[in-house]
Design a protein around this motif. Structure first.
Motif, short mmCIF file in Angstrom:
data_model
loop_
_atom_site.label_atom_id
_atom_site.label_comp_id
_atom_site.label_asym_id
_atom_site.label_seq_id
_atom_site.Cartn_x
_atom_site.Cartn_y
_atom_site.Cartn_z
N PRO A 1 11.58 11.42 -21.50
CA PRO A 1 12.53 10.65 -22.32
C PRO A 1 11.78 9.67 -23.04
N VAL A 2 11.03 9.01 -22.62
CA VAL A 2 10.18 7.85 -23.52
C VAL A 2 9.73 8.57 -24.68
N ASP A 3 9.49 9.62 -24.85
CA ASP A 3 8.61 10.20 -26.01
C ASP A 3 9.89 10.42 -27.03
N ALA A 4 11.19 10.48 -26.55
CA ALA A 4 12.31 10.21 -27.46
C ALA A 4 12.71 8.94 -27.55
N GLY A 5 12.01 8.04 -27.20
CA GLY A 5 12.50 6.78 -27.32
C GLY A 5 13.72 6.11 -26.65
N VAL A 6 13.52 6.57 -25.27
CA VAL A 6 14.59 6.39 -24.47
C VAL A 6 13.93 6.23 -23.06
N GLN A 7 14.46 5.32 -22.37
CA GLN A 7 13.97 4.97 -20.88
C GLN A 7 15.07 4.85 -20.00
N CYS A 8 15.25 5.39 -18.81
CA CYS A 8 16.00 5.41 -18.11
C CYS A 8 15.74 5.03 -16.64
N PHE A 9 16.79 4.32 -15.99
CA PHE A 9 16.61 3.76 -14.34
C PHE A 9 17.77 3.87 -13.84
N ASN A 10 17.73 4.04 -12.43
CA ASN A 10 18.75 4.12 -11.75
C ASN A 10 19.49 2.64 -11.55
N VAL A 11 20.78 2.62 -11.29
CA VAL A 11 21.16 1.09 -10.83
C VAL A 11 20.78 0.49 -9.78
N ALA A 12 20.41 1.44 -8.83
CA ALA A 12 19.85 0.52 -7.54
C ALA A 12 18.36 0.15 -7.71
N THR A 13 17.65 0.70 -8.81
CA THR A 13 16.37 0.25 -9.06
C THR A 13 16.58 -1.26 -9.72
N ALA A 14 17.61 -1.34 -10.51
CA ALA A 14 17.68 -2.58 -11.39
C ALA A 14 18.18 -3.79 -10.32
N TYR A 15 18.90 -3.11 -9.18
CA TYR A 15 19.24 -4.14 -8.19
C TYR A 15 18.02 -4.62 -7.37
N THR A 16 17.10 -3.69 -7.32
CA THR A 16 15.81 -4.30 -6.38
C THR A 16 14.87 -5.24 -7.39
N VAL A 17 14.96 -4.86 -8.86
CA VAL A 17 14.49 -5.59 -9.51
C VAL A 17 14.94 -7.06 -9.49
N HIS A 18 16.18 -7.08 -9.40
CA HIS A 18 16.97 -8.45 -9.30
C HIS A 18 16.32 -9.15 -8.17
N ARG A 19 16.49 -8.41 -7.07
CA ARG A 19 15.89 -9.11 -5.63
C ARG A 19 14.39 -9.63 -5.82
N ALA A 20 13.73 -8.67 -6.16
CA ALA A 20 12.29 -9.13 -6.37
C ALA A 20 12.10 -10.23 -7.41
N ILE A 21 12.68 -10.45 -8.46
CA ILE A 21 12.34 -11.52 -9.51
C ILE A 21 12.91 -12.69 -8.84
N ASP A 22 14.42 -12.57 -8.70
CA ASP A 22 15.11 -13.91 -8.49
C ASP A 22 15.29 -14.40 -7.13
N ARG A 23 14.75 -13.55 -6.33
CA ARG A 23 14.72 -13.96 -4.81
C ARG A 23 13.45 -13.73 -4.11
N GLY A 24 12.52 -13.11 -4.93
CA GLY A 24 11.21 -12.91 -4.32
C GLY A 24 11.30 -12.12 -3.27
N GLU A 25 12.03 -11.11 -3.04
CA GLU A 25 12.23 -10.09 -2.05
C GLU A 25 11.66 -8.68 -2.46
N PRO A 26 10.88 -8.33 -1.88
CA PRO A 26 10.23 -6.76 -2.36
C PRO A 26 11.09 -5.81 -1.54
N VAL A 27 10.91 -4.49 -2.11
CA VAL A 27 11.93 -3.40 -1.42
C VAL A 27 11.96 -3.04 -0.19
N LEU A 28 12.88 -3.64 0.64
CA LEU A 28 12.83 -3.48 2.18
C LEU A 28 13.78 -2.57 2.55
#
Lengths: 511, 345
Positions: free
Chosen positions: A258-285
């Motif tokens: 998709p990125v070759d067409a200029g689009v990138q796509c992530f799952n909502v749950a992935t975004a949630y784990t990104v928040h946990r990792a960045i804002d709370r310092g918690e890896p995916v557990l």
């Protein structure tokens, strides 16, 4: 703009969402032990960095990413490492894989958690934080997200960042509940992704049969500029290429991403784990898992990775009588488990216990009548009837002419086939055969190169030996400099016989 | 706990070959009703006889080939073949003709080529052509459409006697019962140098394309549209066939309306509509790509017109379908659709 661009084919299926999406997410009980696979992602298996008997804390890295396309693995709870060995893992092959087993001490004690101010971090440093937090796509593919958050080499500027909340497979509701209950956290993670990718627009695609999730996400997006886009509930709208088409009208190139067409796509749950990792310092557990089907108490559980599936079933009231198949993932693309004593991994979105009522009745396979219902249903716009014909006849090159590798194995063709032909199975078979042939070819090529190299080495050694022999014969003047003038003169007289240049030339060629 | 495993998908839609075939049968009911109304009990007798012979032949051949009987007899494909053929037969065709036709279809055209899904030619049309070539006189002896309510209609008993014992009831004059079809009349009289307008004044032509015939065609059109609506038949094939037949007959009609019949006559007469929705749409022998189906249908329409207007037979649907069956694999090869993500153009 709130319309969508329909994709070809697809299915309207029975949804079976209400069985599990009516009650809030519950935390699963702390298990006595967890068996954490070191390969929970696409790419190289993580390298174990703990030893048997070692005490680990919750969130401590136990597997280190090995290479660029890899992801870290962490201890989901505190305890003692009981084993680092091969264990049963959830994989269609049923083959065991390397796991770290931790006996829980019941304390669930964290390591030092350090939130990150991502706004001040250099993109590559930020990606490294995500990589070592073990963040992978939680929609099912489990591809390391840090790789997808790096645009270099694909496109200069990203047009669209898509958050995938479609959740199109029947029975699965983990993303639905997550969006309803933790929309703000998902959007917080999305912000981090948006900072890395700097897209022109951010769209959130959710199937229109989830009005509560749409409302919650829209509320969380207020003022952010991100847009929630309901899409029609039609399987496989949650498949990346189809969602990209639905929301942007762009088609992912046949051999591209998709990125070759200029689009990138992530799952909502992935975004949630990104928040946990960045804002709370918690890896995916942990992750949310829908436990549903023919069990007493279908529900969504927040589960520590490595928890046994059997334990989730027990916490959901146990099996009802007549469970015939245990499916990890959805009924259309999920795979059947041999045994319920396998751990939950990052890719486990659903455990579906299916009875005869949920499963397709066993019917005899009839010959293909070329009715083309499969082609009408194929979201990749293939001709499944022709692919089947060639796969069956083992004409793999012809199957590739019909774009076998564009098949996303969504199962729509099998679903609509009146002859009940297990079409997807034929395509998997053909793909595996082609991969095996290619590996075979690679091996043969490698063997050929090795043989060639050996011949060259032998030849070179032979030449070197000959050269040395020749060198020994005419001692060099320098080597005899300290000898007596008489001997010197004798040597010089001898040396004039074979031409010394040859030796010198050979020398220079060898160096 | 351990479980048996299977590959995905684990759920399937409610469909089967039997369902598809049964839909074709249901869709034929309105047209068959009209045929029975105008041509009498013979149509039904043919249907029953053909069905029985087809199922017996299917069972015997399945057994001989070592195939399981139940799933294949339940798929209704033999019944569809039997009905397609029976509808195309003259209503008073002697019983042995029906038997020969059905056996040619089921034994030769279907099973000798590998059975369901493997036959390159439409079995019903093979059966029909075998009969047309072997018994041209009997095959052209169609009843004059009268209607069952008329006093001179044949009773069921008389019909059975005619089909199984031969000979028509004495109360009918030999030419009072059977006669040429409108397409046949048109063809013969054009050959005699008469003009289309003059020929079409004959009562056999009815409103559009022959009394009785046009009602049967309308019945098959209704059933055919339902097949397309339920996606049992691909819309491209009837659209291509009737479209090309309409276009080419309009062109010739425009050139000389006295030598060429009007397009509505061509569309509504003979087996055009029945063929477009029920025969050409047999998926096994048709083209399978969307564009290919249009071309395949258009080819049949074109051939039907050429055979009707310039060939040796009054109607040409059977030959046209068989000729395009040969072309179907080649058409498929050159009409592969663009796959998702491939460049357009």
């Amino acid at each position: 703009m709130s319309g969508w661009f329909p994709f070809h084919g697809g299915l309207k299926t029975v949804r079976h969402k209400t069985e599990s999406n009516q009650q809030p997410i519950r935390s699963a009980a702390l298990p006595k032990h967890v068996t954490v696979p070191l390969r929970q992602h696409i790419g190289a298996i993580a390298k174990p960095v703990v030893q048997v008997g070692e005490r680990v804390l919750k969130g401590q890295m136990i597997g280190q990413p090995d290479g660029y396309v890899s992801a870290a693995v962490h201890a989901p709870t505190s305890g003692v490492v009981a084993a680092v060995d091969q264990q049963a893992v959830p994989h269609p092959s049923g083959l065991p894989d390397w796991c770290v087993t931790i006996e829980s001490d019941g304390e669930d004690r964290w390591i030092e958690r350090e939130p990150v101010d991502y706004r001040r971090l250099h993109p590559s440093a930020l990606r490294n934080v995500l990589r070592s937090a073990g963040i992978v796509g939680l929609g099912g593919a489990a591809f390391p997200s840090a790789v997808k958050l790096n645009l270099s080499g694909h496109c200069e500027r990203l047009d669209t960042l898509i958050l995938n909340g479609a959740e199109c497979e029947p029975w699965i509701t983990c993303d639905d509940r997550l969006m309803r209950e933790r929309a703000a956290e998902i959007i917080a993670g999305l912000r981090v992704m948006a900072q890395l990718l700097e897209p022109r627009e951010v769209l959130i695609g959710i199937e229109d049969d989830k009005p509560e999730a749409i409302a919650a996400m829209a509320a969380a997006c207020a003022g952010s500029g991100y847009a929630v886009r309901p899409v029609p509930a039609r399987y496989p709208s949650g498949s990346v290429k189809q969602l990209v088409k639905l929301l942007t009208g762009k088609e992912t190139p046949v051999d591209g991403l998709p990125v070759d067409a200029g689009v990138q796509c992530f799952n909502v749950a992935t975004a949630y784990t990104v928040h946990r990792a960045i804002d709370r310092g918690e890896p995916v557990l942990s992750r949310i898992v829908t436990v549903t089907g023919h069990i007493r108490q279908p529900q969504n559980l927040e589960v520590l990775l490595g928890t046994s599936v059997a334990e989730l079933i027990a916490q959901s009231g146990g099996y009802r009588d007549g469970v015939r198949r245990l499916i990890m993932g959805g009924p259309l693309m999920g795979f059947a488990l041999h045994d319920d004593r396998v751990p939950v991994t990052k890719a486990t979105n659903c455990i579906l216990a299916a009875s005869a009522a949920e499963l397709a009745p066993e019917q005899p396979v009839m010959p293909c009548i070329r009715c083309g219902a499969c082609a009408d249903a194929c979201p990749a716009e293939l001709l499944p009837q022709q692919l089947y014909w060639h796969a069956r006849a083992k004409e793999f090159d012809k199957a590739q002419d019909y774009h076998l590798f564009s098949c996303i194995e969504c199962g729509c063709c099998s679903y609509v086939c009146p002859s009940r032909i297990p079409l997807v199975q034929y395509y998997r078979y053909a793909k595996n055969e082609i991969w095996a042939l290619e590996k075979e070819k690679e091996k043969a090529e490698l063997a050929r190169q090795r043989h060639q190299a050996r011949l060259e080495r032998l030849e070179r050694e032979k030449r070197e030996r000959e050269a040395k022999l020749r060198q020994k014969a005419p001692p060099r003047p320098a080597a005899t400099a300290e000898k007596s003038p008489i001997e010197d003169a004798v040597a010089r007289a001898k040396a004039s016989a074979p031409p010394p240049e040859t030796a010198v030339v050979t020398d220079s060629r060898d160096s | 706990m351990r479980f048996r495993t299977m590959t995905s998908p684990h759920v399937l839609g409610a469909t089967s070959v039997g369902l598809v075939m049964r839909r074709v049968l249901y869709a034929m009911v309105p047209g068959i009703t009209a045929l029975v109304w105008f041509f009498g009990w013979g149509v039904l007798v043919n249907l029953v006889l053909a069905t029985a012979v087809a199922l017996l032949a299917e069972a015997a051949l399945l057994a001989a080939r070592g195939k399981p009987l139940a799933p294949h007899l339940n798929d209704y494909s033999a019944v569809v073949t039997a009905w397609l053929l029976a509808v195309a037969l003259p209503p008073l065709a002697p019983w042995w003709m029906t038997v020969i036709g059905v056996l040619s279809a089921i034994v030769v055209a279907k099973h000798l080529y590998g059975g369901l899904g493997y036959n390159p030619f439409n079995p019903a049309m093979i059966g029909y052509v075998v009969l047309l070539v072997s018994f041209p006189r009997e095959m052209s002896a169609w009843l004059i459409p009268h209607g069952l309510d008329r006093p001179h209609a044949m009773t069921l008993l008389e019909t059975l006697r005619a089909i199984f014992a031969g000979g028509l009831p004495e109360r009918f004059a030999p030419d009072g019962l059977t006669g040429a079809t409108p397409l046949d009349v048109l063809r013969t009289k054009l050959g005699l140098g008469l003009g289309v307008t003059e020929i079409r004044n004959s009562p056999v032509f009815g409103m559009v394309a022959g009394s009785g015939w046009e009602w049967a065609a309308s019945g098959f059109l209704a059933g055919g549209l339902w097949l397309v609506y339920t996606r049992t038949a691909a819309w491209q094939i009837p659209a291509g066939m009737l479209g090309s037949l309409a276009v080419i007959s309009t062109i010739f009609y425009g050139i000389d309306p006295q030598r060429y019949a009007p397009p509505w006559f061509h569309l509504w007469s003979g087996a055009a509509i029945f063929g477009a929705f029920f025969i050409a749409t047999d998926p096994v022998t048709a083209s399978t790509t969307p564009r290919g189906r249009l071309i395949y249908g258009a080819g049949i329409g074109l051939l039907v017109y050429l055979i009707r207007s310039f060939g040796g037979y009054p109607d040409g649907v059977a030959f046209a379908v068989l000729l395009m069956n040969i072309a179907a694999p080649t058409i498929d090869l050159y009409t592969q659709p663009r796959v998702f993500g491939a460049r357009r153009g």
